[in-house]
Scaffold this motif. Structure first.
Motif, PDB file in Angstrom:
ATOM      1  N   LYS A 264       0.753  -1.236   0.000  1.00 54.86           N
ATOM      2  CA  LYS A 264       0.000   0.000   0.000  1.00 54.86           C
ATOM      3  C   LYS A 264       0.791   1.300   0.000  1.00 54.86           C
ATOM      4  O   LYS A 264       1.810   1.418   0.624  1.00 54.86           O
ATOM      5  N   ARG A 265       0.227   2.241  -0.676  1.00 51.87           N
ATOM      6  CA  ARG A 265       0.787   3.585  -0.686  1.00 51.87           C
ATOM      7  C   ARG A 265       0.608   4.240   0.666  1.00 51.87           C
ATOM      8  O   ARG A 265      -0.436   4.141   1.255  1.00 51.87           O
ATOM      9  N   PRO A 266       1.522   4.952   1.316  1.00 46.38           N
ATOM     10  CA  PRO A 266       2.862   5.154   0.778  1.00 46.38           C
ATOM     11  C   PRO A 266       3.775   3.979   1.082  1.00 46.38           C
ATOM     12  O   PRO A 266       3.809   3.514   2.199  1.00 46.38           O
ATOM     13  N   ARG A 267       4.457   3.457   0.042  1.00 45.84           N
ATOM     14  CA  ARG A 267       5.410   2.373   0.241  1.00 45.84           C
ATOM     15  C   ARG A 267       6.810   2.952   0.416  1.00 45.84           C
ATOM     16  O   ARG A 267       7.106   4.012  -0.112  1.00 45.84           O
ATOM     17  N   LEU A 268       7.657   2.224   1.107  1.00 46.85           N
ATOM     18  CA  LEU A 268       8.975   2.765   1.434  1.00 46.85           C
ATOM     19  C   LEU A 268      10.100   1.993   0.752  1.00 46.85           C
ATOM     20  O   LEU A 268      11.233   2.107   1.137  1.00 46.85           O
TER      21      LEU A 268
ATOM     22  N   LEU B 289       0.367 -10.420  -8.342  1.00 43.97           N
ATOM     23  CA  LEU B 289      -0.723  -9.630  -7.777  1.00 43.97           C
ATOM     24  C   LEU B 289      -0.711  -9.713  -6.264  1.00 43.97           C
ATOM     25  O   LEU B 289      -0.362 -10.750  -5.690  1.00 43.97           O
ATOM     26  N   ILE B 290      -1.120  -8.620  -5.610  1.00 41.36           N
ATOM     27  CA  ILE B 290      -1.266  -8.618  -4.154  1.00 41.36           C
ATOM     28  C   ILE B 290      -2.610  -7.982  -3.785  1.00 41.36           C
ATOM     29  O   ILE B 290      -3.355  -7.531  -4.656  1.00 41.36           O
ATOM     30  N   ASP B 291      -2.872  -7.925  -2.510  1.00 35.12           N
ATOM     31  CA  ASP B 291      -4.010  -7.234  -1.896  1.00 35.12           C
ATOM     32  C   ASP B 291      -5.347  -7.815  -2.349  1.00 35.12           C
ATOM     33  O   ASP B 291      -6.022  -7.286  -3.232  1.00 35.12           O
TER      34      ASP B 291
ATOM     35  N   ASN C  23      -0.916  -2.509  -6.629  1.00 37.40           N
ATOM     36  CA  ASN C  23      -1.199  -3.887  -6.242  1.00 37.40           C
ATOM     37  C   ASN C  23      -0.581  -4.905  -7.183  1.00 37.40           C
ATOM     38  O   ASN C  23      -0.974  -6.071  -7.197  1.00 37.40           O
ATOM     39  N   ILE C  24       0.397  -4.457  -7.965  1.00 34.59           N
ATOM     40  CA  ILE C  24       1.170  -5.352  -8.826  1.00 34.59           C
ATOM     41  C   ILE C  24       2.632  -5.173  -8.440  1.00 34.59           C
ATOM     42  O   ILE C  24       3.189  -4.084  -8.592  1.00 34.59           O
ATOM     43  N   LEU C  25       3.249  -6.222  -7.916  1.00 31.73           N
ATOM     44  CA  LEU C  25       4.615  -6.114  -7.410  1.00 31.73           C
ATOM     45  C   LEU C  25       5.598  -6.864  -8.287  1.00 31.73           C
ATOM     46  O   LEU C  25       5.313  -7.975  -8.758  1.00 31.73           O
TER      47      LEU C  25
END
Length: 438
Positions: free
Chosen positions: A20-24, A262-264, A224-226
């Motif tokens: 999720k945004r914000p990602r670090l 895909l995630i989430d 949501n695509i890593l």
């Protein structure tokens, strides 16, 4: 006593990170909070061309942090989020290394699995009943996906889950950055078309896989695509080579590997469940959702079309926060909405139209800025040709199939995969990464 209900899952063919945004990702973790109960272990996370992140850890307080056992009890914050310090344990098995992100559901932390001796990502859900219940539904979806995703190549893999101090915790493999974060770190410079082709192929394969299991993701977007790997290379950016630059902007990053997952699945819906509510993040929301016509599998394909445009251009196709402006943008890019859809719009959507089913635009615009945001948009073919050279014709035709207003006429995932954009004999993405060609 602390409750720890742990469910293990098969541990084969796993990779690396989420959410999720914000990602670090690629950033130094945020400043640590002042230690109250336990001093914190400070870890600087550095990413480069190596396969694994390097951690430079301060040993100033290292001896004061117990390597086993759980930290003292603390109350949750006012929103029900779990309160933790970097370096302490989440159950004796997992040691927290950094915070990766936060959302309405809770937080995602990067941990070291003391048992498996690997890095994992753990989603810590807020201690509120509706989020706990949603987490259990997500676990059900993840289990279903894991049973059928042989080799774990399409969707993020769940390792296990447990209930810890009234927080559902879901343990995932650790992957690389999201496509959104990769674009953001590149100043929103677009991906080369051959890489877009490979990413699009995998995305559609994953969507087809989910639809065949009678699951609708409902929240497809670049966040949501890593990428499976965080490795990247610097290549010349030919659009900037003719300009002098002191900050190196004539170079851009490309992922070494195009593999994605895909995630989430927190919003994922089974086909038989209620489909009356609003789904999808605004920029990727299909017209049938906005018009209140009901939705099903095709809403995912609309999102895929929006994502492909964003990967080619570097910017979201429909950058808006209100329904009327959103519909006006659709008409600007894709042409008029079909009459048969407009006349069936629910009561909430009727206000966006005049008599005769014509969109109330620009008269209904909230501001001149809103009008300018719509007028500056190009028709879909012109937009694509502005960013793509070879394969532009095939991509435009594919997008026109994915972005059809009528969900009954929209391409299905398997149909899209048979489109010439994917089936013609084209250069492989490996050549693209090596040469940096666009």
């Amino acid at each position: 006593m602390e409750t720890q209900r742990i469910i293990e899952f098969p541990h084969k063919n796993m990779d690396k990170r989420p959410r999720k945004r914000p990602r670090l990702t690629w950033d130094v973790p945020p400043p640590l909070p002042p230690p109250k109960v336990l001093p914190a272990l400070y870890c600087v996370q550095e990413f480069g061309n190596g396969g694994m992140p390097n951690y430079a850890c301060s040993s100033m307080f290292y001896g004061a942090i117990p390597r086993t056992g759980s930290p003292p009890w603390r109350p949750d914050d006012k929103d029900g989020h779990y309160v933790f310090a970097i370096g302490e344990n989440l159950t004796p098995r997992y040691r927290i290394l950094s915070k990766m992100g936060e959302g309405t559901f809770g937080q995602v932390v990067e941990c070291f699995d003391n048992e498996k001796k690997e890095l994992v990502a753990i989603k810590i859900v807020r201690s509120i009943n509706k989020y706990r219940e949603a987490a259990m539904i997500e676990i059900d979806v993840l289990q279903r996906l894991a049973r059928h995703d042989i080799g774990g190549t399409r969707c993020v893999q769940i390792r296990n889950w447990f209930d810890y101090r009234n927080h559902i915790c879901i343990v995932f493999e650790k992957l690389g950055p999201s496509l959104y974060d990769f674009l953001r770190k590149n100043s929103y410079r677009s991906f080369p078309i051959d890489l877009v082709r490979e990413l699009g192929r995998q995305l559609l394969e994953s969507v087809a896989f989910m639809h065949e299991l009678r699951l609708i993701h409902t929240d497809l977007k670049p966040e949501n695509i890593l990428l499976v790997s965080a490795e990247y290379v610097k290549v010349p950016d030919y659009k900037f080579l003719s300009r002098s630059s002191k900050d190196g902007s004539y170079f851009k990053n490309l992922p070494k590997s195009s593999a994605i997952k895909l995630i989430d699945f927190g919003s994922t819906t089974f086909e038989h469940q209620d489909h009356s509510y609003v789904v999808s993040t605004r920029h990727y929301r299909a017209p049938e959702v906005i018009l209140g016509l009901g939705w099903n599998y095709p809403c995912d394909l609309w999102s895929v079309g929006c994502i492909l445009v964003e990967l080619c251009s570097g910017e979201a196709l429909f950058q808006t926060h209100e329904n009327l402006e959103h519909l006006a943008m659709m008409e600007r890019v894709l042409g008029p909405l079909p009459h048969h859809m407009v006349i069936r719009a629910d009561r909430r959507a009727e206000k966006y139209f005049r008599r005769g089913a014509r969109l109330d635009w620009p008269d209904g615009a909230t501001s001149r800025d809103s009008m300018r945001a719509v007028w500056k948009l190009l028709r879909l073919p012109n937009l694509i040709m502005q960013h793509v050279d070879h394969s532009a014709g095939d991509l435009i035709d594919l997008l026109q199939g994915l972005l059809r207003y009528d969900p009954a006429e929209r391409l299905k995932a398997r149909e899209a995969l048979r489109h010439p954009f994917f089936t013609r004999d084209v250069r492989r993405p490996t050549l693209l990464v090596a040469t940096g060609e666009t």
